[in-house]
Design an enzyme around this catalytic site. Structure first.
Site: not given
Ligand code: ZN
Ligand code: ZN
Length: 367
Positions: A62, A66, A138, A209, A267
């Protein structure tokens, strides 16, 4: 066929001194596939025993910063090296829009760049495996990715072959490849007579995520390795709900329900060190690890012992401390000590930049 995962960055949202941002290299035989490319990923590769190899394919989960901010810098480095090998970047819808902006950062490239948007169910098929995108939760356009290998032929029964009168030699190989073979006496033997039932290929799942979601559970069913985020511990469940992230507890419950062999949690919010996350998850699902940067998970076949964590497995073989080159261009003249890079990487040949081989704040991982 070797299959492993090299963890290059295991922190969520912001890096820490010990943990970089999202980036995992999947190696299968001579193939190299990067999943996510957080800021600093190219340097993590350089510091690892892998080296900054000419990755042909990068999958983004995505577009939170980050997970992709390392990409423009890496693409630029490849161009400065005069790379000619084409590169394909895959990601959920929005990839082309993102690159509309990023192109202004990295400018002209010396190689062909292809962008492929994948929605749930879309995939990339290869001779003996497939990578498929699946939906996650997410709150933004986001994919998880599952790699499935084709089923393998069953075990070859040597005794059965001998008792059927198959002479030792090349006919064994043809039977193993699924053929029927003629015998000197005019009869024939089929592969089914000497091979056991087909054996499952391996399956590795990257959830990216997401909160613990039904779609991830389905995708992860019976996986050899599930790489799942655990941004928070259960004490921060409310915060996890609000930001659509998982906790060690919810990720472990999902892994247990999906029957995975090994759960790798990553993560982590910078408020955690790792041991507290692994303790929490193992109380629910004992087969859990929390890799650090440069750890490797070797995804062995079940009959070879299944997946295992190799701590520090990708740490550079040599300490950092590189020879100076006068202009910093990376044009070696002399090859960096520590040389070689990943010996299995076909793209590394002719590549002048091979492997080089060496408290917390308030932010809390809300991306
Ligand atoms: Zn992330
Ligand atoms: Zn994210």
């Amino acid at each position: 066929m070797d299959l492993d995962l090299v963890f290059l960055g295991t922190s969520g949202s912001v890096p820490t001194a010990k943990r970089g941002l999202a980036g995992t290299l999947l190696r299968r035989g001579g193939e190299r596939i990067l999943v996510d490319c957080g800021e600093g990923t190219q340097r993590q590769l350089l510091r690892s025993s892998v080296g900054l190899v000419e990755l042909p394919e990068i999958f983004l989960t995505h577009y939170h910063a980050d997970h992709y901010l390392g990409l423009p810098g890496m693409l630029k480095t490849f161009a400065l090296r005069g790379r000619e090998v084409p590169l394909t970047v895959y990601g959920p819808p929005g990839l082309k829009d993102l690159f509309g902006i990023l192109r202004r950062v990295f400018g002209r490239l010396s190689y062909e760049l292809t962008l492929v948007e994948l929605g749930p169910g879309d995939g990339v098929g290869r001779a003996d495996y497939r990578i498929e995108a699946f939906g996650v939760e997410h709150g933004v356009s986001a994919n998880g990715y599952a790699l499935f290998e084709e089923a393998r032929p069953g075990r070859f029964d040597l005794e059965a072959a001998k008792s059927l009168g198959v002479p030792e030699g090349p006919l064994f190989g043809r039977l193993q490849a699924g053929e029927s073979v003629p015998l000197p006496d005019g009869t024939s033997v089929s592969s089914e007579q000497v091979l056991g039932p087909p054996r499952a290929g391996r399956k590795v799942v990257f959830a990216g995520d997401t909160r613990a979601a039904g779609s991830v559970l389905e995708a992860a069913r019976d996986a050899d390795v599930l790489v799942h985020e655990a941004t928070f511990s259960v004490e921060e469940q409310a915060r996890a709900d609000e930001t659509l992230h998982a906790t060690a507890t919810t990720a472990a419950e999902l892994a247990k329900a999906a029957g995975v062999r090994l759960l790798a949690l990553t993560h982590l919010s910078n408020r955690y060190f790792g041991p507290e996350i692994v303790r929490e998850a193992r109380s629910i699902f004992p087969e859990t690890v929390v890799p650090r940067d440069f750890d490797i998970i070797d995804v062995r076949f079940p009959e070879r012992g299944g997946p295992r964590l190799l701590k520090g497995g990708a740490l550079g073989r040599h300490e950092e401390g590189e020879p100076h080159d006068k202009d910093g261009s990376g044009d070696p003249g002399e090859r960096p000590r520590g040389g070689g890079g990943d010996p299995d990487d076909p793209a590394l040949r002719g590549d002048p930049v091979g492997a080089r081989v060496g408290r917390r704040d308030a932010s809390d991982g809300a991306r």
